[in-house]
Design a protein around this motif. Structure first.
Motif: not given
Length: 534
Positions: A479-485, A488, A495
Motif C-alpha cells: 500500500d503506497p500510503g502505508v509505505w509513505k507513513e 516518513a 519509490e
C-alpha cells in the motif's frame, strides 16, 4: 596422544573415533557422493567415507600440494570431500554451486586444480552456458557420473587411501571463497594454524551457553561450501553432542520434516533462511520449541526475526548469538540477544546493528578515517580495521588485492562503523554500499520492523539521487500510503520497487547480490562508496 582441540583436518573423523565420539549425524537428504549411506551416519561411518573419498582422489592422480576444487549441489559432503583431499596433503577449494558459470570459470582458472569434483547437473548447466568447467582442471570427477569424458565413482572405486599427510601449521590447508555480493568472490587461503587452531580450536571449548552439551541436538542450515562449514563441523563434533542435524536446503519441504523429526536444542542458520522460516512460525513453532540457543552468522539479521524465533522457543530464557566476521578473519565480535533486549521502546526502534565487542584476547578493532587511514576518536564512523591471528594468508591469484587491504598488521574489513569508549561496535554499512545520508542497513531494519508484510527490503544507494528501496511483500500488494507513513522520518528515498523473493539474486549464503540487482534495475554500479575496499 590426541590434542585437546581439533587440529588435523585430514584425520578429523579418525581422531573423533579415537576420542570415543558417539554423536549421531542426521541428514535432511542422502549425501550426493554416497547416497547409499542413507539419512543417518555415525562418526565411524563418516571416517570411512573420508577414507573412501581419499582413495578415489589418489586413484584419480591427486598428489600432495595439488588443489582439489569441489563445486556441486549444497550438502555436507563438501566437508567430507575436503577432509579427504586434506588427508592426501592436497588443498581442497570449496566453491558454491550457486555461483554463475562465468564466475566459476574465473575461479577455476585462478585455482588451476588437479581435480575438479562436481555433479552432472552443474557441469551440464555450465556447458550449456558456454563454459567448459572441466577444461579448467587436469581431471574431473562427477560424483553422480554419467558425463562423457569425465571420471565417475566407478572409475576410481577401490583406490586405497595412503597414510595421512599433515601439512605444516602455516602451509595452505584449505581455500574458500567470499560471498561475492559485490562482484567476483575472492579465493581465501587458510592454514592449519588459522582455520583449525584459531577458529575451530577456539569454538571447540565448552563455553557457557555457547558450547555444545552432551545432550544437545545441534542443527545447522548453511552453505556447506563456505569455510564456516569446516570450522563448525570440527568444533561441534569435538564437543560430542548427542546428535547433529544437517539441513541442506532452506525450502520447508526439506527443512521442515528434518526440524520436526530431530528437534534441535541449538540452531545455526543463515539470516535469509531464518527470514523464510519466520513466516511459518505460527503453524510450525513446535519445530523450534526445544531451542535454547540460536546462532546467526554470514549476514545481518533483522530484529523482528530474532524476536520471532526467541518467542517460538518453549525455553524459559532462550538466547540468540549474533556473530560478525568475514571469511578472511573468522568471528570478530559477538553479541547476545534475549526476549527483553529486543523489546525496543516507543521512541527508538530496536536494532541488531550493535555488534557487541571484540572476542576477548583474540581480536582488536579500530575505526579509521577512510581518506587518511588515521584512527578516529570513539563514536566516530569510519572504516573498521581488525587485528587477529586467524587472518587468512592470501587470495589465490590476487595477492596484490590482499596486501592492499593490510595496514601494517591491521586488516581492512571494508565495513563502515563506529566503536564507542567501551569497545562496542556499531555497524553502519559496507563501504561500497554506503549512502550519502544514513545507512542502508539501518533503513532496512526500520522498514522490516514497521512493515511486517515486507519479507525483505534492500536499499540501493545512487550517486546522484535518492536511494532506491527494493521490497518483497507477502500477501496483499504494498500500500503506497502505508509505505509513505512508515518511512516518513527516514532519509528521502525513491519509490519502492516491488519484486518476488525468488527474483532477488542471492549468494550461496543467502546474501543479496547488490551489484547484480543494480544491473537488473539499470542503476549505476556504485553508490556513494568508492568500492576500493571490496
Amino acid at each position: 596422544m590426541l590434542p585437546s582441540k581439533p587440529l588435523h583436518l585430514g584425520t578429523l573423523f579418525d581422531d573423533l573415533v579415537e576420542r570415543g565420539s558417539t554423536t549421531a549425524i542426521r541428514l535432511s537428504r542422502p549425501l550426493d557422493a554416497a547416497p547409499e549411506a542413507g539419512l543417518e551416519l555415525d562418526v565411524a561411518g563418516a571416517a570411512g567415507l573420508v577414507r573412501r573419498f581419499a582413495g578415489w582422489f589418489a586413484r584419480a592422480g591427486v598428489r600432495p600440494g595439488d588443489r582439489v576444487a569441489i563445486v556441486k549441489r549444497n550438502h555436507w559432503d563438501y566437508v567430507l570431500l575436503a577432509c579427504a583431499a586434506a588427508r592426501l596433503g592436497a588443498v581442497p577449494a570449496s566453491l558454491s554451486g550457486h555461483l554463475a558459470p562465468e564466475t566459476l570459470d574465473t575461479l577455476l582458472r585462478r585455482l588451476g586444480p588437479a581435480l575438479l569434483v562436481t555433479d552432472a547437473d552443474l557441469l551440464r548447466a555450465a556447458y550449456a552456458a558456454g563454459r567448459d568447467l572441466g577444461g579448467r582442471a587436469s581431471r574431473t570427477l562427477v560424483v553422480d557420473g554419467g558425463v562423457e569424458g569425465t571420471l565417475s565413482p566407478a572409475d576410481v572405486r577401490g583406490g586405497t587411501a595412503p597414510p595421512p599427510r599433515r601439512p605444516h601449521l602455516d602451509a595452505p590447508l584449505a581455500v574458500m571463497h567470499t560471498s561475492g555480493t559485490t562482484g567476483t568472490p575472492k579465493l581465501v587461503v587458510h592454514t592449519t594454524r588459522t582455520l583449525m587452531r584459531r577458529l575451530a580450536g577456539f569454538e571447540a571449548h565448552r563455553w557457557p551457553v555457547l558450547g555444545s552439551r552432551r545432550d544437545d541436538t545441534v542443527a545447522t542450515s548453511i552453505s556447506f561450501a563456505h569455510g564456516r562449514a569446516l570450522a563448525w563441523t570440527a568444533a561441534v563434533l569435538w564437543l560430542r553432542p548427542a546428535a547433529v542435524s544437517l539441513i541442506t536446503d532452506p525450502d520447508w519441504d526439506e527443512a521442515g520434516p528434518a526440524l520436526h523429526r530431530h528437534r534441535p536444542t541449538t540452531l545455526e542458520a543463515q539470516p535469509a533462511t531464518l527470514a523464510r522460516w519466520q513466516r511459518r512460525l505460527n503453524r510450525e513453532a513446535a519445530a523450534f520449541e526445544r531451542v535454547r540457543l540460536f546462532v546467526s552468522t554470514f549476514d545481518a539479521v533483522h530484529p523482528s526475526t530474532v524476536r520471532a524465533f526467541l518467542n517460538a522457543s518453549g525455553r524459559r530464557a532462550p538466547v540468540w548469538m549474533q556473530g560478525w566476521g568475514q571469511s578472511e578473519t573468522g568471528p570478530l565480535t559477538f553479541r547476545f540477544f534475549t526476549r527483553r533486549s529486543l523489546s525496543g521502546s516507543q521512541d527508538v526502534d530496536p536494532t541488531t546493528r550493535d555488534l557487541g565487542r571484540p572476542v576477548p584476547g583474540r581480536t582488536r578493532l579500530r575505526a579509521v578515517d577512510p581518506r587518511t587511514l588515521r584512527p578516529l576518536p570513539p563514536g566516530e564512523t569510519g572504516l573498521l580495521y581488525c587485528r587477529t591471528e586467524a587472518l587468512c594468508t592470501g587470495y589465490v591469484g590476487e595477492e596484490g588485492r590482499w596486501r592492499g587491504k593490510l595496514l601494517g598488521q591491521w586488516w581492512n574489513t571494508g565495513d563502515l562503523g563506529s566503536i564507542d569508549r567501551t569497545g562496542a561496535v556499531r555497524l553502519v554499512d559496507r563501504e561500497v554500499d554506503s549512502l550519502a545520508e544514513g545507512g542502508c542497513l539501518e533503513i532496512e531494519d526500520v522498514v522490516d520492523e514497521r512493515l511486517p508484510q515486507v519479507l525483505e527490503c534492500v536499499v540501493l544507494g545512487v550517486p546522484d539521487g535518492p536511494p532506491v528501496p527494493v521490497v518483497v511483500v507477502e500477501g496483499a500488494p504494498l500500500d503506497p500510503g502505508v509505505w509513505k507513513e512508515a518511512v516518513a522520518d527516514l532519509p528521502a528515498m525513491a519509490e519502492p520497487v516491488v519484486m518476488g523473493w525468488d527474483d532477488l539474486p542471492r549468494t550461496g549464503t543467502g546474501k543479496v547480490r547488490r551489484g547484480t540487482l543494480r544491473e537488473h534495475l539499470g542503476l549505476p554500479r556504485t553508490a556513494a562508496g568508492t568500492g576500493r575496499w571490496t
